[in-house]
Every structure is written in C-alpha cells, then in structure tokens.
Enzyme design. Structure first.
Site, PDB file in Angstrom:
ATOM      1  N   HIS A 158       0.776  -1.339   0.040  1.00 32.90           N
ATOM      2  CA  HIS A 158       0.098   0.094   0.017  1.00 32.90           C
ATOM      3  C   HIS A 158       0.679   1.303   0.193  1.00 32.90           C
ATOM      4  O   HIS A 158       2.099   1.003   0.151  1.00 32.90           O
ATOM      5  CB  HIS A 158      -0.888  -0.188   1.236  1.00 32.90           C
ATOM      6  N   GLU A 185       1.426   4.037   1.989  1.00 34.23           N
ATOM      7  CA  GLU A 185       2.021   4.344   3.167  1.00 34.23           C
ATOM      8  C   GLU A 185       3.381   3.182   3.292  1.00 34.23           C
ATOM      9  O   GLU A 185       4.318   3.836   3.787  1.00 34.23           O
ATOM     10  CB  GLU A 185       1.234   4.305   4.393  1.00 34.23           C
ATOM     11  N   SER A 211     -22.250   7.714 -38.675  1.00 37.68           N
ATOM     12  CA  SER A 211     -21.574   8.720 -37.704  1.00 37.68           C
ATOM     13  C   SER A 211     -19.800   8.506 -37.954  1.00 37.68           C
ATOM     14  O   SER A 211     -19.297   9.014 -36.891  1.00 37.68           O
ATOM     15  CB  SER A 211     -21.851   7.809 -36.481  1.00 37.68           C
ATOM     16  N   TRP A 220     -16.427   9.565 -39.344  1.00 32.11           N
ATOM     17  CA  TRP A 220     -16.140   9.815 -37.913  1.00 32.11           C
ATOM     18  C   TRP A 220     -16.602  11.336 -37.630  1.00 32.11           C
ATOM     19  O   TRP A 220     -16.215  12.209 -38.167  1.00 32.11           O
ATOM     20  CB  TRP A 220     -14.827   9.678 -37.638  1.00 32.11           C
ATOM     21  N   THR A 224     -25.783  -0.917 -31.638  1.00 35.33           N
ATOM     22  CA  THR A 224     -24.570  -0.367 -32.136  1.00 35.33           C
ATOM     23  C   THR A 224     -23.598  -1.541 -32.663  1.00 35.33           C
ATOM     24  O   THR A 224     -22.966  -1.413 -33.486  1.00 35.33           O
ATOM     25  CB  THR A 224     -23.781   0.151 -30.776  1.00 35.33           C
ATOM     26  N   ASP A 226     -22.362  -0.582 -36.219  1.00 39.36           N
ATOM     27  CA  ASP A 226     -20.934  -0.437 -36.148  1.00 39.36           C
ATOM     28  C   ASP A 226     -19.851  -1.545 -35.883  1.00 39.36           C
ATOM     29  O   ASP A 226     -18.895  -1.410 -36.445  1.00 39.36           O
ATOM     30  CB  ASP A 226     -20.439   0.442 -34.982  1.00 39.36           C
ATOM     31  N   LEU A 230     -14.319  -3.001 -29.720  1.00 40.87           N
ATOM     32  CA  LEU A 230     -14.352  -2.493 -28.104  1.00 40.87           C
ATOM     33  C   LEU A 230     -13.002  -3.072 -27.527  1.00 40.87           C
ATOM     34  O   LEU A 230     -13.397  -3.531 -26.223  1.00 40.87           O
ATOM     35  CB  LEU A 230     -15.528  -3.145 -27.406  1.00 40.87           C
ATOM     36  N   ARG A 275      -6.678  -0.167 -28.036  1.00 43.44           N
ATOM     37  CA  ARG A 275      -5.535  -0.374 -29.028  1.00 43.44           C
ATOM     38  C   ARG A 275      -4.873   0.740 -29.174  1.00 43.44           C
ATOM     39  O   ARG A 275      -5.367   2.126 -29.513  1.00 43.44           O
ATOM     40  CB  ARG A 275      -6.022  -0.705 -30.504  1.00 43.44           C
TER      41      ARG A 275
END
Length: 371
Positions: A55, A57, A173, A175, A201, A205, A209, A212
């Site tokens: 951690h 500390e 859409s 881009w 979607t 498209d 997902l 990269r």
C-alpha cells in the site's frame, strides 16, 4: 486546529502520486502517501502501484527508512487495520515511529470504517482527518461505489456535433470526432474492467471494443441484447474472442435453442429479467458486474441504452467529445433518449466538470449528480 505547516500542499502531493495507480490497483482504491518533517520538508513519497502489492504508506515508509522516526505521514485514505493481501498498514505506521498522521478521508469499506484511525490514536499518534477531503473522496469514488452499492462506477462516452447529433438522419456516424479524440478513447478503454454496448451499436458499427494499443486492463465486453440476435460468427466481437471474452445479457425468457447457439459461439450468456418488453434489466447487469469486482465500466452505446442508464440513475461520469461539425435534421439522433428529466433544474446536474481541447475537438468530462 493550527498547524506549524499548511498540510494542504503535502496532501495535494499525495493525491498527485495516488493517481499514478489508476488502472493498476482496482478493485482497490488509488492511494498516495508522503512522509515529511514537521516543517513540511518532503522525505519520501509512495503510492499503491498494483492490486495485491504494498500500500501507499508502506512504499513511502520503506523509501524513507529510519527517517520516519518523529516525522509526519500524509495519506489520502485511512490506513487499513486488517490483514488482507498485505499486513495492516496502521501497525507499520506505528512501528515506523511516525509522530503525526494526516488523512484525506476515512475508508468507506465496512471492514475498515475508522478502525485504522482508532488504532493509530490508541497508540498515541496525533491523527487529523479531512485534509483535502472532497478531492480524496472523489479519488476513491469508484471504490466507494463498489463497496457500498455493490456495483461499478459507470462511465458514459459519446461523440457529437455542435448541434448535439451523434449520427446523421441515415445513421452515418464515422467519424464525428478526430483521430486524436479516438486515440484518447482507446486510453480510456485500457483502464476499464468492462465495456458495455447495445445490440444496435453491434449491428450498425460492428465494433471490437478493445483498447488499441492495450492498456493496463483488458476489459470484458458486455452486449445488452434481449434476443441475442446481434451476435453471430462474422461479428467482430465473436471473431476476437481469443483476445478478450464477451458477455451477452439476454432476456430470461429467451428460447433454449437461441441460448445454445450463443454459447456454441464461445460467448458467456447471462439471462436477465426484463422491464419493458424485451428490455434487459440494467440494474441486474450492474449487480453482476459488481459481483465480479468490476470497478470502472465504460458504456459505448446508442441513445436507447444511454437513456435507460440515465433514467435509472446508472451514469456516474461522462466523457463527451464535441466536434466542430453540424449535421441538422429532425430525425438525426441525440445521445440520450429514454424519458429524461421533466425540468431543467437551477443547479447543474454535472459537477466537477473539466474541459480539454483535443485539436479542434472539445472534451467535456464530469460527474453526474444524483437526483
């Protein structure tokens, strides 16, 4: 209380170091620490670098060595007082001979909840809680959501034009945003535990997902699709299953043969209750992701999914890319559908907003307030 040195700048330094753990420490919180002399001279710094590791500390104390004796510790989150993957930090602070401890905020986890602070005070250390408290608590907001609400912190991202459209009237859409903006989205994906999208979607498209280049985390890809029909062998999500898994959330009354078809593709299937006809219960989806320890999830979906999330108070943070383009058209869609709010309130419902120029694009980010 009057201090010989202002504790705020030193806590700000601890917060700055804590943020270096983003994407590496989850489901633990980001934490930073500073060891300093009573007059404010920094001796060492540390932060929680990775899940299962030392951690913040502990890292700061080990770097300081014997110089901890009689000096002060600034830590963004209450030191733990229990055995987990590492021994209790409170005991290490006491053994180090620290004189005073300044804490950003108390740990919201039920198994900590002030016990670390009590342990330090019982050992005779002077403990001050609440230095830069709002910033310290915002730093651990995703962790707090997981601990107390048992669900992940939900990020929503979209790109839109100056007139608020995410696609033309024909659905085109690609881009809206620039290459630089899309590169930033890949960085965002790379620190997520899951990325959520919808059937629309996937059909329009055919996204991967994935981050990269890859980031510090490999997010689970989650598809909200009541009948599962958006996924088939030629879908990019399916073709890239060797890279990262896919979970599809379907209606609990989906036919057995369709469930078997999806599983035969190598997809994990989760049957969910439905609210409106065919609409998967998003609260159930978030509860499952919370059960899996997902701390941050990103939603890259169409206006129906975003609308359902918004209406259900399941959007915690937004990342909105606004491009200097105009589309127009009465049938061109906006980013959030659903019922929406009835009135525009006097108080903005997005707080901690921040703006960044990315070339010609404007990125606006902020936290969504609860009603």
């Amino acid at each position: 209380m009057i201090f010989s040195v202002d504790p705020v700048p030193l806590m700000q330094l601890a917060l700055q170091h804590a943020r270096q753990g983003e994407g590496h420490v989850e489901p633990n919180p980001m934490v930073g620490a500073v060891v300093a002399t009573p007059d404010g001279t920094v001796i060492s710094t540390g932060y929680h670098q990775g899940f299962g590791g030392a951690h913040a500390e502990i890292n700061a104390i080990q770097t300081a060595g014997a110089a901890t004796v009689g000096n002060d510790l600034y830590v963004t989150l209450e030191p733990c007082n229990h055995f987990g993957k590492t021994p209790p930090c409170a005991d290490a602070v006491i053994r180090a001979g620290i004189r005073r401890v300044f804490v950003g905020c108390q740990d919201p986890a039920p198994h900590v909840a002030g016990q670390g602070i009590q342990r330090l005070r019982a050992a005779g250390l002077e403990v001050t809680v609440g230095v830069c408290e709002s910033e310290a608590r915002r730093l651990i907001a995703p962790f707090e959501m997981l601990m107390l609400q048992c669900r992940p912190w939900v990020h929503a991202k979209w790109a839109m034009t100056l007139d608020g459209r995410i696609a033309s009237r024909t659905g085109h859409s690609k881009w809206i945003s620039s290459d630089a903006s899309r590169a930033l989205v890949h960085q965002l994906r790379g620190r997520m535990d899951a990325i959520i999208t919808g059937a629309g979607t996937v059909r329009s498209d055919d996204p991967l997902l994935t981050a990269r280049p890859p980031g510090s985390r490999t997010p689970l890809r989650v598809v909200i699709d009541g009948d599962g029909s958006s996924l088939h062998r030629d879908t990019n999500l399916v073709k890239s299953l060797s890279e990262t898994p896919v979970l599809v959330c379907v209606a609990d009354d989906l036919a057995t043969n369709e469930l078997e078809r999806l599983r035969s593709l190598g997809i994990e299937v989760m049957a969910c209750a439905v609210g409106e006809p065919g609409r998967v219960d998003l609260h159930a989806v978030m509860a499952e992701l919370g059960r899996r320890g997902c701390t941050n999830v990103l939603t890259e979906a169409g206006p129906r999914i975003l609308g359902s999330l918004f209406d259900s108070s399941l959007i915690d943070e937004v990342h909105i890319f606004i491009a200097p383009r105009l589309i127009g058209g009465a049938s061109a869609r906006g980013p959030i559908e659903g019922l929406g709010r009835e009135k525009i309130t006097a108080i903005p419902n997005v707080k901690h907003s921040r703006q960044t120029m990315i070339g010609d694009d404007l990125l606006i980010e902020g936290d969504v307030c609860r009603e």
